[in-house]
Scaffold this motif. Structure first.
Motif, PDB file in Angstrom:
ATOM      1  N   PHE A   1       0.832  -1.207   0.000  1.00  0.00           N
ATOM      2  CA  PHE A   1       0.000   0.000   0.000  1.00  0.00           C
ATOM      3  C   PHE A   1       0.865   1.256   0.000  1.00  0.00           C
ATOM      4  CE2 PHE A   1      -3.700  -2.580   1.467  1.00  0.00           C
ATOM      5  CZ  PHE A   1      -4.644  -2.081   0.582  1.00  0.00           C
ATOM      6  N   ALA A   2       1.927   1.255   0.794  1.00  0.00           N
ATOM      7  CA  ALA A   2       2.806   2.430   0.863  1.00  0.00           C
ATOM      8  C   ALA A   2       3.394   2.740  -0.510  1.00  0.00           C
ATOM      9  CB  ALA A   2       3.921   2.189   1.877  1.00  0.00           C
ATOM     10  N   ARG A   3       3.743   1.709  -1.261  1.00  0.00           N
ATOM     11  CA  ARG A   3       4.353   1.911  -2.571  1.00  0.00           C
ATOM     12  C   ARG A   3       3.325   2.251  -3.647  1.00  0.00           C
ATOM     13  NH1 ARG A   3       8.636  -2.903  -1.055  1.00  0.00           N
ATOM     14  NH2 ARG A   3       9.945  -1.544   0.251  1.00  0.00           N
ATOM     15  N   GLN A   4       2.031   2.173  -3.300  1.00  0.00           N
ATOM     16  CA  GLN A   4       0.971   2.684  -4.169  1.00  0.00           C
ATOM     17  C   GLN A   4       0.705   4.159  -3.900  1.00  0.00           C
ATOM     18  OE1 GLN A   4      -0.948   1.044  -6.595  1.00  0.00           O
ATOM     19  NE2 GLN A   4       0.297  -0.798  -6.385  1.00  0.00           N
ATOM     20  N   GLY A   5       1.360   4.718  -2.891  1.00  0.00           N
ATOM     21  CA  GLY A   5       1.129   6.109  -2.530  1.00  0.00           C
ATOM     22  C   GLY A   5       0.009   6.301  -1.527  1.00  0.00           C
ATOM     23  N   SER A   6      -0.431   5.219  -0.900  1.00  0.00           N
ATOM     24  CA  SER A   6      -1.454   5.323   0.139  1.00  0.00           C
ATOM     25  C   SER A   6      -0.841   5.869   1.423  1.00  0.00           C
ATOM     26  CB  SER A   6      -2.066   3.948   0.424  1.00  0.00           C
ATOM     27  OG  SER A   6      -2.577   3.345  -0.743  1.00  0.00           O
ATOM     28  N   ARG A   7      -1.686   6.446   2.261  1.00  0.00           N
ATOM     29  CA  ARG A   7      -1.291   6.781   3.626  1.00  0.00           C
ATOM     30  C   ARG A   7      -1.620   5.563   4.481  1.00  0.00           C
ATOM     31  NH1 ARG A   7      -4.008  11.649   1.959  1.00  0.00           N
ATOM     32  NH2 ARG A   7      -5.906  10.852   2.932  1.00  0.00           N
ATOM     33  N   VAL A   8      -0.614   4.951   5.074  1.00  0.00           N
ATOM     34  CA  VAL A   8      -0.804   3.654   5.718  1.00  0.00           C
ATOM     35  C   VAL A   8      -0.561   3.745   7.217  1.00  0.00           C
ATOM     36  CG1 VAL A   8      -0.274   1.200   5.651  1.00  0.00           C
ATOM     37  CG2 VAL A   8       0.076   2.606   3.598  1.00  0.00           C
ATOM     38  N   GLY A   9      -1.552   3.366   7.972  1.00  0.00           N
ATOM     39  CA  GLY A   9      -1.395   3.197   9.410  1.00  0.00           C
ATOM     40  C   GLY A   9      -1.524   1.730   9.752  1.00  0.00           C
TER      41      GLY A   9
ATOM     42  N   ARG B   1      -0.609  -8.692  -3.078  1.00  0.00           N
ATOM     43  CA  ARG B   1      -1.075  -8.231  -4.385  1.00  0.00           C
ATOM     44  C   ARG B   1      -2.580  -8.432  -4.549  1.00  0.00           C
ATOM     45  NH1 ARG B   1       4.106 -10.198  -6.258  1.00  0.00           N
ATOM     46  NH2 ARG B   1       3.211 -12.246  -6.687  1.00  0.00           N
ATOM     47  N   VAL B   2      -3.096  -9.520  -3.991  1.00  0.00           N
ATOM     48  CA  VAL B   2      -4.537  -9.762  -4.060  1.00  0.00           C
ATOM     49  C   VAL B   2      -5.287  -8.767  -3.174  1.00  0.00           C
ATOM     50  CG1 VAL B   2      -6.355 -11.468  -3.680  1.00  0.00           C
ATOM     51  CG2 VAL B   2      -4.153 -12.192  -4.606  1.00  0.00           C
ATOM     52  N   VAL B   3      -4.716  -8.441  -2.022  1.00  0.00           N
ATOM     53  CA  VAL B   3      -5.318  -7.434  -1.145  1.00  0.00           C
ATOM     54  C   VAL B   3      -5.448  -6.103  -1.874  1.00  0.00           C
ATOM     55  CG1 VAL B   3      -4.979  -6.079   0.957  1.00  0.00           C
ATOM     56  CG2 VAL B   3      -4.567  -8.540   0.991  1.00  0.00           C
ATOM     57  N   LEU B   4      -4.388  -5.689  -2.578  1.00  0.00           N
ATOM     58  CA  LEU B   4      -4.448  -4.436  -3.331  1.00  0.00           C
ATOM     59  C   LEU B   4      -5.591  -4.450  -4.338  1.00  0.00           C
ATOM     60  CD1 LEU B   4      -0.748  -3.496  -4.218  1.00  0.00           C
ATOM     61  CD2 LEU B   4      -2.135  -2.679  -2.309  1.00  0.00           C
ATOM     62  N   PHE B   5      -5.732  -5.536  -5.046  1.00  0.00           N
ATOM     63  CA  PHE B   5      -6.800  -5.617  -6.049  1.00  0.00           C
ATOM     64  C   PHE B   5      -8.163  -5.428  -5.410  1.00  0.00           C
ATOM     65  CE2 PHE B   5     -10.105  -8.262  -8.003  1.00  0.00           C
ATOM     66  CZ  PHE B   5     -10.243  -7.609  -9.207  1.00  0.00           C
ATOM     67  N   PHE B   6      -8.445  -6.153  -4.324  1.00  0.00           N
ATOM     68  CA  PHE B   6      -9.762  -6.061  -3.697  1.00  0.00           C
ATOM     69  C   PHE B   6      -9.989  -4.708  -3.035  1.00  0.00           C
ATOM     70  CE2 PHE B   6      -9.966 -10.677  -4.229  1.00  0.00           C
ATOM     71  CZ  PHE B   6     -11.279 -10.813  -4.631  1.00  0.00           C
ATOM     72  N   ALA B   7      -8.919  -4.020  -2.665  1.00  0.00           N
ATOM     73  CA  ALA B   7      -9.056  -2.677  -2.099  1.00  0.00           C
ATOM     74  C   ALA B   7      -9.298  -1.624  -3.164  1.00  0.00           C
ATOM     75  CB  ALA B   7      -7.806  -2.325  -1.300  1.00  0.00           C
ATOM     76  N   SER B   8      -8.925  -1.910  -4.392  1.00  0.00           N
ATOM     77  CA  SER B   8      -8.937  -0.912  -5.463  1.00  0.00           C
ATOM     78  C   SER B   8     -10.287  -0.830  -6.158  1.00  0.00           C
ATOM     79  CB  SER B   8      -7.871  -1.253  -6.509  1.00  0.00           C
ATOM     80  OG  SER B   8      -8.317  -2.312  -7.345  1.00  0.00           O
ATOM     81  N   ALA B   9     -10.439   0.203  -6.980  1.00  0.00           N
ATOM     82  CA  ALA B   9     -11.660   0.381  -7.766  1.00  0.00           C
ATOM     83  C   ALA B   9     -11.837  -0.708  -8.813  1.00  0.00           C
ATOM     84  CB  ALA B   9     -11.643   1.747  -8.444  1.00  0.00           C
ATOM     85  N   GLU B  10     -10.765  -1.430  -9.142  1.00  0.00           N
ATOM     86  CA  GLU B  10     -10.887  -2.539 -10.092  1.00  0.00           C
ATOM     87  C   GLU B  10     -11.830  -3.617  -9.562  1.00  0.00           C
ATOM     88  OE1 GLU B  10      -9.365  -2.630 -13.280  1.00  0.00           O
ATOM     89  OE2 GLU B  10      -9.224  -0.540 -12.643  1.00  0.00           O
ATOM     90  N   ALA B  11     -11.997  -3.677  -8.245  1.00  0.00           N
ATOM     91  CA  ALA B  11     -12.876  -4.675  -7.620  1.00  0.00           C
ATOM     92  C   ALA B  11     -14.148  -4.022  -7.093  1.00  0.00           C
ATOM     93  CB  ALA B  11     -12.136  -5.385  -6.488  1.00  0.00           C
ATOM     94  N   SER B  12     -14.575  -2.936  -7.706  1.00  0.00           N
ATOM     95  CA  SER B  12     -15.688  -2.146  -7.162  1.00  0.00           C
ATOM     96  C   SER B  12     -17.014  -2.904  -7.118  1.00  0.00           C
ATOM     97  CB  SER B  12     -15.862  -0.852  -7.963  1.00  0.00           C
ATOM     98  OG  SER B  12     -16.193  -1.136  -9.312  1.00  0.00           O
TER      99      SER B  12
END
Length: 262
Positions: free
Chosen positions: A40-48, A237-248
């Motif tokens: 997530f950090a490398r996608q530019g997200s703010r990560v806590g 990588r699967v987590v990123l997909f489900f978090a993204s708009a691609e999995a809306s």
């Protein structure tokens, strides 16, 4: 490991809609959780992220901050719900309203049937299941105010394959599927998606140190369709997909990441 597996581990998609979004990851200080935080950090997200392991968590923050990422860590024993709520509040104050929650934290401690006490059973529910609901409860208001969000609950294939020797863990992990489906139904009208990801045997440092031996390696190669060891990045990588708009349009689902074991 075949060349296809090696090439896959070095590649990754970019999801522009994840930039500047605030993500909360539980159990983010090590293992699969740490890799999710990195991705997530490398996608530019703010990560806590929350973790009880201060040393490894601070090391991860230093690593990603050096890359220019926006990352914050709050110490929390997730079995203490009030402390967890306070830690989530600290992340929110530092990074803004939370629009993505990854309920990753768990502990797959083995236990013999005869030795389990009511107190120990309750502790397995607390560390593997209870906090997932209360973390979702704590961030649902943020997501509603933002117009939507996504919750990703980490499950396990352990109960699907009938694994023994840790009944408290497998019971909790099977319950996460029911929790996910309930959250998806309750929160869907607010454009909040809820999905479960069920990893197989992922080669974290803990798994390698405690459980992987020659017999385990043989079992992996026998039972998985893919004849390679799975690593935390395979799950991240699967987590990123489900978090993204691609999995809306994806909610109320369980997705298995196990190399074809189940």
């Amino acid at each position: 490991m075949g060349s296809g597996g090696e090439l896959g581990l070095g590649s990754g998609a970019t999801y522009p809609d994840l930039r500047e979004r605030t993500v909360l990851v539980t159990g983010g200080g090590g293992g699969i959780g740490a890799e999710i935080v990195r991705h997530f950090a490398r996608q530019g997200s703010r990560v806590g992220f929350l973790d009880i392991d201060t040393q490894n968590s601070e090391r991860l923050v230093a690593e990603l901050s050096a890359e220019g990422a926006s990352v914050r860590f709050a110490t929390a024993d997730l079995s203490d719900i009030e402390a967890t709520r306070a830690a989530i509040g600290a992340i929110r104050e530092a990074l803004g309203p939370i629009s993505i929650l990854v309920n990753n934290a768990a502990h797959d401690e083995r236990h013999r049937l005869e030795e389990v006490t009511p107190e120990y059973w309750d502790s397995r529910m607390a560390v593997n299941l209870k906090h997932q609901f209360f973390c979702a409860q704590a961030v649902a208001g943020d997501m509603r105010a933002l117009g939507g969000g996504t919750i990703i609950n980490m499950g396990s294939i352990s109960w699907m394959i009938g694994q023994g020797g840790m009944a408290g863990y497998t019971a909790a992990k099977s319950a996460i599927v029911g929790l996910t489906r309930s959250l998806a139904r309750d929160l869907g009208p607010d454009n909040i998606r809820a999905n479960c990801i069920a990893p197989g045997w992922i080669m974290t440092d803990r798994q390698i140190e405690l459980w992987l031996d020659e017999e385990g390696e043989r079992e992996i190669m026998q039972r998985q369709c893919l004849k390679r060891k799975l690593v935390p990045a395979d799950v991240a990588r699967v987590v990123l997909f489900f978090a993204s708009a691609e999995a809306s349009a994806c909610t109320n689902q369980t997705y298995i990441v196990d190399g074809g074991w189940v």
